[in-house]
Design an enzyme around this catalytic site. Sequence first.
Site, PDB file in Angstrom:
ATOM      1  CE  LYS A 128      68.241  24.729   0.422  1.00 57.05           C
ATOM      2  NZ  LYS A 128      67.465  25.966   0.121  1.00 57.05           N
ATOM      3  CB  SER A 209      67.138  25.781  -3.680  1.00 55.40           C
ATOM      4  OG  SER A 209      67.179  26.492  -2.454  1.00 55.40           O
ATOM      5  CB  SER A 233      64.275  28.273  -2.033  1.00 57.49           C
ATOM      6  OG  SER A 233      64.731  28.523  -3.345  1.00 57.49           O
TER       7      SER A 233
END
Length: 543
Positions: A128, A209, A233
């Site tokens: 990420k 996310s 997330s």
Amino acid sequence: MDRREFVRVGAVAGAAIAGGKPLAAKTLTSGGDFKPELGAQPFRIPPFELEETTIADLATAMGAGRLTARSITQQYLDRIAELDRKGPTLRHVIEINPDALSIADALDAERKSGKLRGPLHGIPILIKDNLDTADRMTTTAGSLALAGSIAPRDSTVAARLRAAGAVLLGKTNLSEWANFRSSHASSGWSGRGGQAKNPYVLDRNPCGSSSGTGGSVSANLVALGIGTETDGSIVCPSSANGLVGIKPTVGLVSRAGIIPIAHSQDTAGPMTRTVRDAAILLGVIAGVDPRDSATSGGAGKIEADYTRFLDANGLRGARIGVARKYLGFNDAVDSLMSDAIDAMKKQGAIIVDPVELAADPENEFDVLLYEFKADLNAYLAGLGPKAPVRTLADIIAFNDQHKDQEMPFFGQDIMVKAQAKGPLTEKAYVDALAKNLKRSRDEGIDATMTKNNLDAVIAATGGPAWITDLVTGDHFTGGYSTMSAVAGYPHITVPMGFTRELPVGLSFFGRAYDEPTLIRLAYAYEQATKHRRAPRFIPSLNL
């Protein structure tokens, strides 16, 4: 605060990825051109040799000489070029590592010389875009405010992956600032990366996310991915993208070098297509780290190899509670849960249904606001004098100055609220944190498990993915994440089935450092049910 309020962040496109080049730094371009396609026919996706491959599959192929780290890396790069910016235009990968092929070559040379670093040797992974890498990739949390920012040092997670022989293929798109900018955001949107799509049904949301990681792994753009979670997330995008996701105990995995929201809840974790791969990856990234004091609590509790807890008969005799309070929001999800309970009973589990959990903590949002300001300012200060922004106040000002690029769909009310908070010594923060921990731990998960003598509790991770909405934001309907998130306790989600082409996850959660038990139970359920299937890239279900 429930996940409907928490997991929201949105979409503007950055520069395209082409030819293995990183996204151009400092380019301010708008992603406002996102238009969900209509129609029922899936995209025609070329056959892919590595579809649904596992760590073991890739390692066996490299050991036999059928594949190399370079050939695997090149195939994934080609797959990203084919699907992420063309065809269904998934927008899951925000930046490619320009050194990926040379890293793969070096690892192939090591293999040829007889040196193997472990099960991840030569295997590509996407991480990420809030995990620092001290290389030619930037770390931006998806924000144009940090475009061009090169971290002075690897995050501990990235360093451990490199040491284990993984090929850092690139960075994934995310809900900007890990979904902590606006209460009206669209999950999977970032100023740099645009709006990520759900690979199962393209006008649906991938959930945030860690949306880009979830979509990438599900769409077979890579074998493995790393996400981060503060509340939902990792588990929400894993559920929405048909994956296994592990949100570890806070302190099991170092947060050093990860752009933060809140130190009391933040953690990184694996997102994979199988429980075995998640267990392998967790063993690589877990460990005590002097750069993160929270990991000291894991001394003597962190396992070097979580695969030893994989047991296809692991449900036999296990006492599992059903948290009914997190059901009832969707008939199809309730039906899938009934099927899951039946499957576990057939495997010998003892089901305690229902079990009562305390109400979710009421003060989560306030704690996150306080910690976000303090923790983000500390992270930005660590970037040094060349950092493009130095404080949360600088980011707010940047967004105001670049509204067309950064705020075409939603604003930054959460950031403004965080900026108004005082230091972490304020009584309001100290009291709220103490109440949160008491409610989620002593009165919550610990109390329920002790009262019912449980090995784990189960719940539906979430509902089927909603249609992406850049006008009003996300549309969460229900699911579980907050109690484990606030407690800092482990939470694993595995595929539970499908409703109209959309996957839904089953959550297993328990006490601090209960990862071995949860992995055993999740693996046994996975092996008994085998619900994971690859996405078909259907444009829409709504004709």
